[in-house]
Design a protein around this motif. Sequence first.
Motif, PDB file in Angstrom:
ATOM      1  N   GLU A  34     -95.529   2.127 -13.063  1.00  0.00           N
ATOM      2  CA  GLU A  34     -95.012   3.124 -13.993  1.00  0.00           C
ATOM      3  C   GLU A  34     -94.795   2.515 -15.366  1.00  0.00           C
ATOM      4  N   LYS A  35     -94.301   1.266 -15.392  1.00  0.00           N
ATOM      5  CA  LYS A  35     -94.027   0.543 -16.632  1.00  0.00           C
ATOM      6  C   LYS A  35     -94.367  -0.925 -16.437  1.00  0.00           C
ATOM      7  N   LYS A  36     -94.753  -1.565 -17.536  1.00  0.00           N
ATOM      8  CA  LYS A  36     -94.907  -3.016 -17.580  1.00  0.00           C
ATOM      9  C   LYS A  36     -93.954  -3.527 -18.645  1.00  0.00           C
ATOM     10  N   GLY A  37     -93.440  -4.727 -18.445  1.00  0.00           N
ATOM     11  CA  GLY A  37     -92.483  -5.258 -19.404  1.00  0.00           C
ATOM     12  C   GLY A  37     -92.706  -6.714 -19.718  1.00  0.00           C
ATOM     13  N   ILE A  38     -92.191  -7.106 -20.865  1.00  0.00           N
ATOM     14  CA  ILE A  38     -92.183  -8.500 -21.281  1.00  0.00           C
ATOM     15  C   ILE A  38     -90.790  -8.792 -21.817  1.00  0.00           C
ATOM     16  N   ALA A  39     -90.266  -9.978 -21.507  1.00  0.00           N
ATOM     17  CA  ALA A  39     -88.884 -10.290 -21.900  1.00  0.00           C
ATOM     18  C   ALA A  39     -88.690 -11.789 -22.061  1.00  0.00           C
ATOM     19  N   LEU A  40     -87.590 -12.127 -22.701  1.00  0.00           N
ATOM     20  CA  LEU A  40     -87.090 -13.490 -22.736  1.00  0.00           C
ATOM     21  C   LEU A  40     -85.831 -13.537 -21.884  1.00  0.00           C
ATOM     22  N   SER A  41     -85.758 -14.517 -21.015  1.00  0.00           N
ATOM     23  CA  SER A  41     -84.585 -14.717 -20.170  1.00  0.00           C
ATOM     24  C   SER A  41     -83.931 -16.031 -20.553  1.00  0.00           C
ATOM     25  N   ALA A  42     -82.644 -15.977 -20.818  1.00  0.00           N
ATOM     26  CA  ALA A  42     -81.883 -17.181 -21.143  1.00  0.00           C
ATOM     27  C   ALA A  42     -80.704 -17.248 -20.186  1.00  0.00           C
ATOM     28  N   GLY A  43     -80.424 -18.417 -19.659  1.00  0.00           N
ATOM     29  CA  GLY A  43     -79.332 -18.524 -18.707  1.00  0.00           C
ATOM     30  C   GLY A  43     -78.755 -19.911 -18.628  1.00  0.00           C
ATOM     31  N   SER A  44     -77.751 -19.995 -17.765  1.00  0.00           N
ATOM     32  CA  SER A  44     -77.074 -21.268 -17.562  1.00  0.00           C
ATOM     33  C   SER A  44     -76.513 -21.310 -16.149  1.00  0.00           C
ATOM     34  N   SER A  45     -76.507 -22.493 -15.577  1.00  0.00           N
ATOM     35  CA  SER A  45     -75.815 -22.669 -14.299  1.00  0.00           C
ATOM     36  C   SER A  45     -74.343 -22.922 -14.595  1.00  0.00           C
ATOM     37  N   TYR A  46     -73.485 -22.625 -13.628  1.00  0.00           N
ATOM     38  CA  TYR A  46     -72.069 -22.977 -13.772  1.00  0.00           C
ATOM     39  C   TYR A  46     -71.570 -23.803 -12.599  1.00  0.00           C
ATOM     40  N   ASP A  47     -72.396 -23.961 -11.564  1.00  0.00           N
ATOM     41  CA  ASP A  47     -72.033 -24.750 -10.392  1.00  0.00           C
ATOM     42  C   ASP A  47     -73.318 -25.253  -9.769  1.00  0.00           C
ATOM     43  N   PRO A  48     -73.467 -26.504  -9.488  1.00  0.00           N
ATOM     44  CA  PRO A  48     -72.550 -27.637  -9.605  1.00  0.00           C
ATOM     45  C   PRO A  48     -72.649 -28.282 -10.985  1.00  0.00           C
ATOM     46  N   GLU A  49     -71.791 -29.252 -11.190  1.00  0.00           N
ATOM     47  CA  GLU A  49     -71.835 -30.083 -12.400  1.00  0.00           C
ATOM     48  C   GLU A  49     -72.843 -31.195 -12.157  1.00  0.00           C
ATOM     49  N   PRO A  50     -73.596 -31.670 -13.100  1.00  0.00           N
ATOM     50  CA  PRO A  50     -73.688 -31.155 -14.453  1.00  0.00           C
ATOM     51  C   PRO A  50     -74.492 -29.860 -14.477  1.00  0.00           C
ATOM     52  N   THR A  51     -74.165 -28.989 -15.398  1.00  0.00           N
ATOM     53  CA  THR A  51     -74.837 -27.699 -15.518  1.00  0.00           C
ATOM     54  C   THR A  51     -76.100 -27.853 -16.368  1.00  0.00           C
ATOM     55  N   PHE A  52     -76.915 -26.813 -16.390  1.00  0.00           N
ATOM     56  CA  PHE A  52     -78.116 -26.805 -17.223  1.00  0.00           C
ATOM     57  C   PHE A  52     -78.325 -25.404 -17.784  1.00  0.00           C
ATOM     58  N   SER A  53     -79.054 -25.327 -18.879  1.00  0.00           N
ATOM     59  CA  SER A  53     -79.439 -24.054 -19.485  1.00  0.00           C
ATOM     60  C   SER A  53     -80.950 -23.927 -19.399  1.00  0.00           C
ATOM     61  N   PHE A  54     -81.447 -22.690 -19.525  1.00  0.00           N
ATOM     62  CA  PHE A  54     -82.888 -22.492 -19.467  1.00  0.00           C
ATOM     63  C   PHE A  54     -83.314 -21.305 -20.314  1.00  0.00           C
ATOM     64  N   LEU A  55     -84.609 -21.266 -20.627  1.00  0.00           N
ATOM     65  CA  LEU A  55     -85.236 -20.180 -21.358  1.00  0.00           C
ATOM     66  C   LEU A  55     -86.585 -19.934 -20.697  1.00  0.00           C
ATOM     67  N   GLN A  56     -86.876 -18.651 -20.395  1.00  0.00           N
ATOM     68  CA  GLN A  56     -88.121 -18.309 -19.721  1.00  0.00           C
ATOM     69  C   GLN A  56     -88.752 -17.073 -20.349  1.00  0.00           C
ATOM     70  N   LEU A  57     -90.069 -16.996 -20.289  1.00  0.00           N
ATOM     71  CA  LEU A  57     -90.810 -15.791 -20.609  1.00  0.00           C
ATOM     72  C   LEU A  57     -90.976 -15.032 -19.296  1.00  0.00           C
ATOM     73  N   SER A  58     -90.684 -13.733 -19.317  1.00  0.00           N
ATOM     74  CA  SER A  58     -90.734 -12.922 -18.104  1.00  0.00           C
ATOM     75  C   SER A  58     -91.714 -11.769 -18.269  1.00  0.00           C
ATOM     76  N   LEU A  59     -92.540 -11.552 -17.251  1.00  0.00           N
ATOM     77  CA  LEU A  59     -93.432 -10.400 -17.188  1.00  0.00           C
ATOM     78  C   LEU A  59     -93.037  -9.587 -15.967  1.00  0.00           C
ATOM     79  N   SER A  60     -92.973  -8.252 -16.114  1.00  0.00           N
ATOM     80  CA  SER A  60     -92.538  -7.433 -14.987  1.00  0.00           C
ATOM     81  C   SER A  60     -93.372  -6.163 -14.867  1.00  0.00           C
ATOM     82  N   ALA A  61     -93.325  -5.561 -13.701  1.00  0.00           N
ATOM     83  CA  ALA A  61     -93.972  -4.278 -13.426  1.00  0.00           C
ATOM     84  C   ALA A  61     -93.008  -3.451 -12.586  1.00  0.00           C
ATOM     85  N   LEU A  62     -92.854  -2.177 -12.963  1.00  0.00           N
ATOM     86  CA  LEU A  62     -91.917  -1.266 -12.300  1.00  0.00           C
ATOM     87  C   LEU A  62     -92.703  -0.169 -11.603  1.00  0.00           C
TER      88      LEU A  62
END
Length: 191
Positions: A34-62
Motif C-alpha cells: 500500500e505504501k513504501k517508506g524511507i527513513a532515518l533511525s537514530a537510537g541509543s542503548s541504555y542497558d548494559p553499560e557501556p552504552t552505544f548510539s546508532f544511525l541507520q537508513l530504513s526502507l519499509s513497505a506497508l
Amino acid sequence: MMSFTSRAIAISVCAFLFFCQAGTIYAFSLSSPEKKGIALSAGSSYDPEPTFSFLQLSLSALYDYESIWGHQAPAPLKFKLESNLGGADWSGTRLLASFNFYALYYLQALETRTIRPYIEGGVGIVYTDFQVEGQGLRVNFNPQAGIGCEWQINPATTLFGTLHAYHISNGGLDDDNRGINGVLFQVGSFF
C-alpha cells in the motif's frame, strides 16, 4: 543435545522453507505494498553499560494485514516489513543491520484530516558488528514496540515519526545471552 550451529541451521532451514511456501499456501504477494517508506533511525542503548548510539537508513513497505495473512482482520491493522542499515559508535564505527516485521494498528479514534497515530510491535533479526560482554552472538533477535504518527502534508507526501523501545538478544540459542535494551526514534516519508 543439538549444538548451537545445528540449531541455527535447523531454524534457518525451517524459516526459509516457510517463506518459500507461504506465498503458495496463503496466496499473498509482497510485490504491491500500500505504501513504501524511507527513513532515518537514530537510537541509543541504555542497558548494559557501556552504552552505544546508532544511525541507520530504513526502507519499509506497508501491506493490508488480510492480504498477507489470509484471515479476517480489522481495517486499521497493517503488516509492515522494514530493513535497516547503518552504524553504531561502539569503540569506533561498527555495522548495525536488521530486518524486522511489525503489526501496525492505526488509532482511528484519534485521527484527524492530516494526522494518523498508530501503535506497532514486532520482531526481527539484527546483526551487530560488535558484542557487549556476555552477548554470545552477533546475529540476534530484535523485538520492538512503539508509537508513531503520520502527517499528510499533501496528497503525494506523508511524513511519519516513530518512537520504539527495542531489545536485542539471542533468545537462548547461546549460553551467553546478555541482552541489549534501548530506544530509537525514526523520521521518514511514505511514497
